[in-house]
Scaffold this motif. Sequence first.
Motif, PDB file in Angstrom:
ATOM      1  N   VAL A  64       0.828  -1.326   0.018  1.00 27.87           N
ATOM      2  CA  VAL A  64       0.004  -0.074  -0.034  1.00 27.87           C
ATOM      3  C   VAL A  64       0.720   1.396   0.028  1.00 27.87           C
ATOM      4  O   VAL A  64       0.304   2.382   0.038  1.00 27.87           O
ATOM      5  N   VAL A  65       2.119   1.120  -0.038  1.00 25.77           N
ATOM      6  CA  VAL A  65       3.276   2.390   0.019  1.00 25.77           C
ATOM      7  C   VAL A  65       4.084   2.204  -1.495  1.00 25.77           C
ATOM      8  O   VAL A  65       3.954   1.233  -2.004  1.00 25.77           O
ATOM      9  N   GLY A  66       4.847   3.282  -1.646  1.00 28.29           N
ATOM     10  CA  GLY A  66       5.526   3.432  -2.810  1.00 28.29           C
ATOM     11  C   GLY A  66       6.558   2.470  -2.830  1.00 28.29           C
ATOM     12  O   GLY A  66       6.951   1.820  -1.699  1.00 28.29           O
ATOM     13  N   GLN A  67       7.180   2.090  -3.926  1.00 32.13           N
ATOM     14  CA  GLN A  67       8.250   1.369  -4.130  1.00 32.13           C
ATOM     15  C   GLN A  67       9.580   1.726  -3.334  1.00 32.13           C
ATOM     16  O   GLN A  67       9.939   3.015  -3.372  1.00 32.13           O
ATOM     17  N   GLY A  68      10.143   0.805  -2.609  1.00 35.45           N
ATOM     18  CA  GLY A  68      11.269   1.284  -1.941  1.00 35.45           C
ATOM     19  C   GLY A  68      11.146   2.168  -0.734  1.00 35.45           C
ATOM     20  O   GLY A  68      12.042   2.305  -0.234  1.00 35.45           O
ATOM     21  N   VAL A  69       9.799   2.411  -0.419  1.00 32.25           N
ATOM     22  CA  VAL A  69       9.570   2.936   0.983  1.00 32.25           C
ATOM     23  C   VAL A  69       9.908   2.165   2.196  1.00 32.25           C
ATOM     24  O   VAL A  69       9.501   0.982   2.107  1.00 32.25           O
ATOM     25  N   SER A  70      10.270   2.594   3.308  1.00 33.64           N
ATOM     26  CA  SER A  70      10.745   1.878   4.301  1.00 33.64           C
ATOM     27  C   SER A  70       9.326   1.914   5.369  1.00 33.64           C
ATOM     28  O   SER A  70       8.687   2.594   5.827  1.00 33.64           O
ATOM     29  N   VAL A  71       8.631   0.460   5.167  1.00 36.53           N
ATOM     30  CA  VAL A  71       7.530   0.179   6.154  1.00 36.53           C
ATOM     31  C   VAL A  71       8.017   0.372   7.504  1.00 36.53           C
ATOM     32  O   VAL A  71       7.219   0.905   8.300  1.00 36.53           O
ATOM     33  N   ASP A  72       9.193  -0.104   7.994  1.00 30.00           N
ATOM     34  CA  ASP A  72       9.436   0.005   9.340  1.00 30.00           C
ATOM     35  C   ASP A  72       9.488   1.552   9.940  1.00 30.00           C
ATOM     36  O   ASP A  72       9.051   1.841  10.984  1.00 30.00           O
TER      37      ASP A  72
END
Length: 199
Positions: free
Chosen positions: A49-57
């Motif tokens: 649900v977030v952009g490519q390469g975005v840190s979920v952490d």
Amino acid sequence: MAKDRSEPELDRELSDLPPELRWREWMRRIEAVLFASASPVPREDLARVVGQGVSVDLLVEDLSANLEGRAFEIARVAGGWMFRTRAAYAPAIRAAADVGDQLLDLSGFDVAVLAAIAYNQPITRDGLKDIFGKEISRDLIGRLHERELIGTGPRAPRRGAPYTFVTTTQFLVAFGLASLRDLPDREQLEDAGFSDMSK
């Protein structure tokens, strides 16, 4: 003619938004997913649900910081994240809400057997008998299984191939553990009053 029920594709990148608003929207999406889920959500699912390469952490960390001072928090359990009420509010919840089916209601011996399974899994009933010096009842094993705290592991490689028991994802969730590596060490258990639970 059947109506097309396919959802529009989710814009994960949000490139039309300024960076600060984009980050906030990704945090809201993670919040919505965690809020809607009854079980821990793994990183891979949140990454959808977030952009490519975005840190979920980092997104979860920022969302957790935004929840400071609230009655609930984000907990890392069973390899994912989920919302949990802060422990300080447990008495208020028990006083006002019907949570009877969510209470573990385990005796001290039930917890000891569960700990022995957690530390020695996969383990048979005979293995538990060796640890405790007495037969562990099928009823006790059944209660732990019914609460989904333990499951059936591989059959033991010996005569009769008895069943073994292992802990489950629900065990991790119930005790707020990210993984079995987060179990307290055996010395801490002994200091807390539990006898030796290892072979």
